[in-house]
Enzyme design. Structure first.
Site, PDB file in Angstrom:
ATOM      1  N   SER B  21       0.816  -1.217   0.000  1.00 45.34           N
ATOM      2  CA  SER B  21       0.000   0.000   0.000  1.00 45.34           C
ATOM      3  C   SER B  21       0.849   1.266   0.000  1.00 45.34           C
ATOM      4  O   SER B  21       1.837   1.371   0.709  1.00 45.34           O
ATOM      5  CB  SER B  21      -0.886   0.002   1.242  1.00 45.34           C
ATOM      6  OG  SER B  21      -1.683   1.159   1.278  1.00 45.34           O
ATOM      7  N   ASN B  69       8.742   8.799   4.726  1.00 47.36           N
ATOM      8  CA  ASN B  69       7.647   9.494   4.070  1.00 47.36           C
ATOM      9  C   ASN B  69       6.655  10.007   5.085  1.00 47.36           C
ATOM     10  O   ASN B  69       6.481   9.446   6.161  1.00 47.36           O
ATOM     11  CB  ASN B  69       6.957   8.586   3.034  1.00 47.36           C
ATOM     12  CG  ASN B  69       5.868   7.731   3.633  1.00 47.36           C
ATOM     13  OD1 ASN B  69       4.769   8.201   3.917  1.00 47.36           O
ATOM     14  ND2 ASN B  69       6.172   6.458   3.866  1.00 47.36           N
ATOM     15  N   LEU B  73      -1.618  10.093   4.186  1.00 46.62           N
ATOM     16  CA  LEU B  73      -2.819   9.433   3.664  1.00 46.62           C
ATOM     17  C   LEU B  73      -3.606  10.258   2.645  1.00 46.62           C
ATOM     18  O   LEU B  73      -4.832  10.149   2.586  1.00 46.62           O
ATOM     19  CB  LEU B  73      -3.754   9.056   4.821  1.00 46.62           C
ATOM     20  CG  LEU B  73      -3.536   7.683   5.428  1.00 46.62           C
ATOM     21  CD1 LEU B  73      -4.618   7.381   6.443  1.00 46.62           C
ATOM     22  CD2 LEU B  73      -3.527   6.588   4.358  1.00 46.62           C
ATOM     23  N   ASN B 136      -5.542  -0.824   8.014  1.00 52.06           N
ATOM     24  CA  ASN B 136      -4.329  -0.137   8.461  1.00 52.06           C
ATOM     25  C   ASN B 136      -4.625   0.578   9.775  1.00 52.06           C
ATOM     26  O   ASN B 136      -5.264   1.620   9.786  1.00 52.06           O
ATOM     27  CB  ASN B 136      -3.893   0.850   7.371  1.00 52.06           C
ATOM     28  CG  ASN B 136      -2.709   1.686   7.801  1.00 52.06           C
ATOM     29  OD1 ASN B 136      -2.079   1.407   8.819  1.00 52.06           O
ATOM     30  ND2 ASN B 136      -2.399   2.710   7.024  1.00 52.06           N
ATOM     31  N   CYS B 139      -2.330   4.538  10.953  1.00 54.58           N
ATOM     32  CA  CYS B 139      -2.300   5.776  10.184  1.00 54.58           C
ATOM     33  C   CYS B 139      -1.777   6.893  11.051  1.00 54.58           C
ATOM     34  O   CYS B 139      -2.142   7.015  12.208  1.00 54.58           O
ATOM     35  CB  CYS B 139      -3.692   6.208   9.770  1.00 54.58           C
ATOM     36  SG  CYS B 139      -4.706   4.889   9.210  1.00 54.58           S
ATOM     37  N   THR B 202       5.636   1.324   8.194  1.00 49.14           N
ATOM     38  CA  THR B 202       6.888   2.068   8.370  1.00 49.14           C
ATOM     39  C   THR B 202       7.209   2.292   9.856  1.00 49.14           C
ATOM     40  O   THR B 202       6.318   2.284  10.696  1.00 49.14           O
ATOM     41  CB  THR B 202       6.798   3.443   7.677  1.00 49.14           C
ATOM     42  OG1 THR B 202       5.640   4.113   8.177  1.00 49.14           O
ATOM     43  CG2 THR B 202       6.681   3.288   6.177  1.00 49.14           C
ATOM     44  N   GLY B 226      12.130   0.658   3.475  1.00 48.66           N
ATOM     45  CA  GLY B 226      13.236   0.333   2.585  1.00 48.66           C
ATOM     46  C   GLY B 226      14.215  -0.667   3.170  1.00 48.66           C
ATOM     47  O   GLY B 226      14.049  -1.128   4.306  1.00 48.66           O
ATOM     48  N   GLY B 253      11.322  -3.659   3.458  1.00 47.34           N
ATOM     49  CA  GLY B 253      12.650  -3.631   2.855  1.00 47.34           C
ATOM     50  C   GLY B 253      12.953  -4.730   1.865  1.00 47.34           C
ATOM     51  O   GLY B 253      14.097  -4.860   1.428  1.00 47.34           O
ATOM     52  N   GLY B 274       7.293  -2.818  -1.103  1.00 44.02           N
ATOM     53  CA  GLY B 274       6.926  -1.413  -1.044  1.00 44.02           C
ATOM     54  C   GLY B 274       7.965  -0.549  -1.744  1.00 44.02           C
ATOM     55  O   GLY B 274       7.955  -0.390  -2.964  1.00 44.02           O
TER      56      GLY B 274
END
Ligand SMILES: Cc1cc2nc3c(=O)[nH]c(=O)nc-3n(C[C@H](O)[C@H](O)[C@H](O)COP(=O)(O)OP(=O)(O)OC[C@H]3O[C@@H](n4cnc5c(N)ncnc54)[C@H](O)[C@@H]3O)c2cc1C
Ligand SMILES: Cc1cc2nc3c(=O)[nH]c(=O)nc-3n(C[C@H](O)[C@H](O)[C@H](O)COP(=O)(O)OP(=O)(O)OC[C@H]3O[C@@H](n4cnc5c(N)ncnc54)[C@H](O)[C@@H]3O)c2cc1C
Ligand SMILES: Cc1cc2nc3c(=O)[nH]c(=O)nc-3n(C[C@H](O)[C@H](O)[C@H](O)COP(=O)(O)O)c2cc1C
Ligand SMILES: Cc1cc2nc3c(=O)[nH]c(=O)nc-3n(C[C@H](O)[C@H](O)[C@H](O)COP(=O)(O)O)c2cc1C
Ligand code: FES
Ligand code: FES
Lengths: 233, 310, 310, 233
Positions: B21, B69, B73, B136, B139, B202, B226, B253, B274
């Site tokens: 996502s 990031n 949303l 999710n 958020c 994340t 990542g 990652g 991702g």
């Protein structure tokens, strides 16, 4: 994967990279480039500088790690590029000027090719670079080193102006243009994740709406952008 | 013959590789680059009941082997998604998973209801619809203050319970690495009827612009993803996979077939890619094939042979 | 003139850059490479009351922009340290911080007592001794099972309280990023009389050897450090620095002067350099100078001008 | 920072890197090398292959990212090296053999120089490499491609044997040597963090004790190592 034909140093930190392949792209569009594996993570957006039947070239300034890695490329090396992305400059109407500040000259060569009778204005903080290409294409190139190129442009003489360069320069050009009938379009930069419109990281406000630099831009009408935002990026 | 097809929460997948996502939009631009049926499925960008403008300021920042990031949303809202995106998203011949976010309990449940209703209608009309919802609960920007839904077990429980009641669709719950007790939260989700779990989202992180003397992001913190976070994600997936018996989708990652095998060996039923989609816009074009080749070299006939063996 | 001298828990430091525990031994081999007085201080490798053999198998593994380690606190024990290492460690003209680990409460307190006693004796004899103890409550391999001391507030409290009673030396408590509630734990340490906090220790992570089909490390998980974790560490330091009024030492992935300024702006009183010592064995030779140059370029006259401004 | 004089490819994945500078090192010692910034994180341990008054050279096999980056070095490029580290091979007693398997030949050239009358045995899975140096120094070089070099060595003819190569090869040599009076010393590899003895990541068991490959080794008496451990690394 594509092959590097040439990567020449034109000035301090300024290089022109030519890559083999037959690409089609509009003026002002960009590619996402990388010549490394997973480090750094992101690819780098670079505007198309020039196109021939079997090559595409980029004019870039070494800024950080990514462009530094690009600068080490040699003929025969491999590079990954995806694109072209973005909308580029719109169809110009009437008399057209192209105004570039420093490395902002990069996308203007293709524009000068597509609009042969455009007046070209290029400003540099010190030594100019990449002029040969412009002189080959256009008879109407004004170059200024030191000072600001905006002083050399009289917006009232044009119907369309395309600009690319530091935000400060573009902003002052926009202020100068406001009182005229010229339509100014500027090329905007923002950190990009994907380059293709999926990550929402490159948004700017244009005409009060959230727009993506990568797919809605990078070129936006100067009238519609939020200068405060752009100055902050 | 090496087989990598699998099943997730009752949904058959051609392979265990899903697009994560927020990194894949609704699939569209990638479809120009390669056939999306090469992926096991795609997870939509995070959707909320109402459209959201997202965060101001810098939204993306690069770190060593990672990115941060703070998109916040930004999304067109569920109705716009149903009207303008779903039918194309469901046309790629790959599983459709909708990532559902929210700021309040009601936003979550109303969103889930809308999605479910629309999906059942499409199904009734014989069309491919939403195969799964990914809830999710981590958020940013929500009423309860920051990541609270994904951190505190009690708050998470309320959301999972309510959404579970609101939908008959297969339900994945996406866990935050910031959960106070990740294993406990995983068990809670299982008890509340989740069909599967996905993790990790994340990791909350920070970057400071020393020239401007302020946080790089307008909201002080942002989410790290990542290759940098892979070892942490793998540990968490391993912990969670051993704590529950519902399937777990490993995220964090992943950037090569070896990484995928690590997550499967740690117990993942499937994985999501991702940030790697940005590293290689055509990642999904080749990863499944690379996974098969790797399994071939390592003498692994099927994912079931190695799943959770560590 | 830019000044970077500072004070930490009452101890004056020539600069805010310390070498982190476990990456610097007791200083010796680095002293062959550059004068250690260029550092603000050095933190000893983790010491326990009795010698420890450390973990079997692979102890180190490289990850994207990070390393994982599972040393398992191999160390000669506090007595051997006092007999054979301390006097040389105290001879470099830089602050001496002893990192204290343990498996049980008693091991911690007896260790602290031994260190304190020895230090007072040396001081009485007019010699430089131990300037500070750094209490590591996140050792792997301890009685209470894994990282429990550093995870649960109640267990951490018992250790901090006992060690605080056992020593009159300035006491830093080193926090684990795995703490269930980091801010709460920080406040607890302050309440229990800690003179400062240091964070973060490594982040629990995993790597799987897909060929051997087992965890790379004999103990399934290991600790992640290095540039990869910096954004996470910075966020945690920022959170903790705003939660307490004792000084906080920032640790995690620092590898240049810019990173140091970020941590100071996030509220750190000083920083520690761990993994970067391996990236550049002479890191400590130049970092302080680079920090001054950077502050000069950015127009920052002293660390106090920017500490915690975010 | 030092300068690369030469980096030649000798065979598939095998390179010899020569670096400018006056270094002193004993046979079997190693340097920590890196020619990149912070990615990958760790420096790579590589044994000294040869020394001249104004250069040091390394013989290496491209294994992963680090050695791949080394292989891209060209004359004039910069490289960081720290060292020499480790104890290297001890003083040999009596008749000496040097036994190398594949890239394990690397540290043996310096050994052959320091012990001119040593017998040299070099085994390769396929094409041999780096032989010229050995032939220049020693008249007593046995080379075998394919099969195992251990078959060519009669340990009973030597008092001291130094070996470097795959663990399997060194282990079978150790077994063959057990019944003789020869003292076998082997060069051991383990992942290293610091290279200077501070991080405790490179420990192996020797004579029942925990020893560090970087400072106590990399050379250990074959009798004292724990082969089970070494096979696992
Ligand atoms: C549409 C577009 C077209 C561009 N065209 C050109 C061009 O033709 N020639 C040229 O020299 N430069 C161009 N740039 C700027 C160029 O992308 C950046 O200079 C480059 O990304 C810097 O990367 P780096 O690794 O050297 O620097 P770093 O600062 O190390 O990069 C770190 C991160 O920030 C991003 N970043 C840094 N500066 C910028 C920037 N100004 N814009 C967007 N992202 C940035 C990088 O992409 C990277 O993700 C363009 C940017 C955009 C958005
Ligand atoms: C004392 C010593 C001397 C050595 N001398 C030589 C030599 O002269 N020539 C040569 O070709 N090789 C030598 N090696 C092995 C060499 O260090 C590894 O091949 C190299 O580190 C691999 O790095 P990479 O990035 O290419 O591989 P990767 O697998 O990507 O490396 C990942 C990590 O594992 C470590 N690693 C991988 N393989 C080894 C290994 N075999 N030993 C230790 N660490 C390893 C790396 O250092 C790195 O930290 C020596 C090793 C040691 C310990
Ligand atoms: C730009 C970006 C946007 C994201 N948006 C969402 C989102 O809307 N909903 C969600 O659940 N996760 C979102 N994520 C998290 C990813 O789905 C994924 O969990 C995380 O990035 C870790 O995986 P990776 O390391 O492979 O990227 C986003 C991640 C990125 C990088
Ligand atoms: C090899 C190694 C050994 C370590 N040993 C200890 C230790 O004994 N005690 C301790 O408190 N921290 C130990 N640490 C953690 C570091 O001190 C530091 O907190 C962590 O590595 C994060 O900082 P860095 O990213 O700069 O390395 C160790 C770290 C490494 C890499
Ligand atoms: S860069 Fe991803 S949306 Fe523009
Ligand atoms: S490599 Fe650090 S102790 Fe040997």
């Amino acid at each position: 994967m594509a092959l590097v034909i040439q990567n020449v140093k034109l000035a301090h930190r300024i290089y022109r990279l030519t890559i083999q392949g037959s690409y089609s792209a509009r003026m002002g569009q960009f590619f996402m480039l990388r010549c490394w594996d997973t480090y750094p993570v992101l690819s780098r957006p670079i505007s198309v500088h020039n196109l021939t039947e079997d090559s595409v070239s980029f004019l870039y300034r070494v800024h950080g790690t990514g462009t530094w890695l690009l600068s080490a490329l040699q003929a025969g090396d491999k590079i990954q590029l995806e694109g072209p992305f973005g909308q580029g400059f719109p169809e110009p109407q009437g008399r057209t000027a192209l105004v570039g500040g420093g490395i902002g000259a990069a996308p203007l060569l293709l524009a000068a090719k597509e609009i042969p009778d455009a007046s070209v204005y290029l400003g540099y903080t010190s030594v100019p670079f990449g002029l040969t290409g412009f002189h080959e294409i256009s008879r109407n190139v004004t170059v200024k080193s030191g000072g600001t190129i905006v002083d050399a442009v009289d917006p009232s003489r044009y119907d369309t102006i395309f600009a690319c360069g530091p935000v400060g320069m573009m902003h002052s050009l926009a202020q100068k243009t406001e009182s005229t009938n010229a339509e100014l379009h500027i090329s905007v930069e923002k950190r990009m994740g994907c380059g293709i419109g999926v990550c929402n990281s490159c948004t700017v406000t244009s005409a009060g709406k959230s727009r993506k630099v990568c797919t809605d831009g990078p070129v936006f009408p100067a009238k519609e952008v939020n200068w405060n935002d752009l100055h902050r990026l | 013959m090496i087989s990598i097809d699998c099943e997730l929460a009752g949904v058959p997948l051609s392979n265990p590789i899903l697009a994560a996502s927020g990194t894949f939009g609704f699939g569209k631009p990638y479809a120009d680059l390669y056939p999306l049926r090469k992926l096991g499925g795609i997870v939509s960008k995070g959707l909320t009941l109402n459209p959201r403008p997202g965060n101001t300021g810098t939204r993306l920042y690069e770190t060593p082997s990672g990115i941060m990031n703070s998109i916040g949303l930004e999304n067109p809202g569920i109705r716009a998604f149903l009207d303008s995106e779903l039918s194309e998203m469901a046309s790629h011949g790959t599983a459709v998973i909708v990532n559902l976010g929210g700021g309040t309990l009601r936003e979550y449940t109303e969103g889930a209801e809308l999605l479910t209703e629309a999906s059942l209608k499409l199904q009734a009309a014989g069309k491919r619809a939403i195969d799964m919802i990914e809830l999710n609960i981590s958020c940013p920007n929500i009423k309860e203050g920051g990541l609270a839904f994904g951190v505190e077990n009690e708050q998470a429980q309320a959301v999972v319970r309510a959404v579970r009641r609101a939908t008959a669709l297969p339900l994945l719950v996406k866990l935050s690495p910031g959960a106070r007790d990740l294993k406990e939260m995983a068990r809670m989700c299982e008890a509340e009827g989740a069909d599967g779990l996905s993790l990790i989202n994340t990791i909350q992180a920070m970057a400071i612009d020393i020239r401007e003397r302020r946080s790089v992001f307008d909201r002080a913190y942002a989410g790290l993803s990542g290759p940098a976070i892979k070892p942490i994600a793998l540990r968490m997936v391993h912990q969670v996979a051993r704590s529950v018996s519902i399937p777990v989708v490993g995220i964090g990652g992943i950037s090569c077939a070896e990484d995928i095998l690590e997550f499967i060996m740690a117990g993942a039923a499937a994985v999501q890619i991702g940030t790697f989609n940005f590293i290689n816009l055509r990642a999904g074009d080749t990863l499944a094939e690379e996974l098969i080749q790797l399994m071939d070299r390592e003498g692994i006939p099927s994912l079931d042979d190695i799943r959770g063996i560590i």
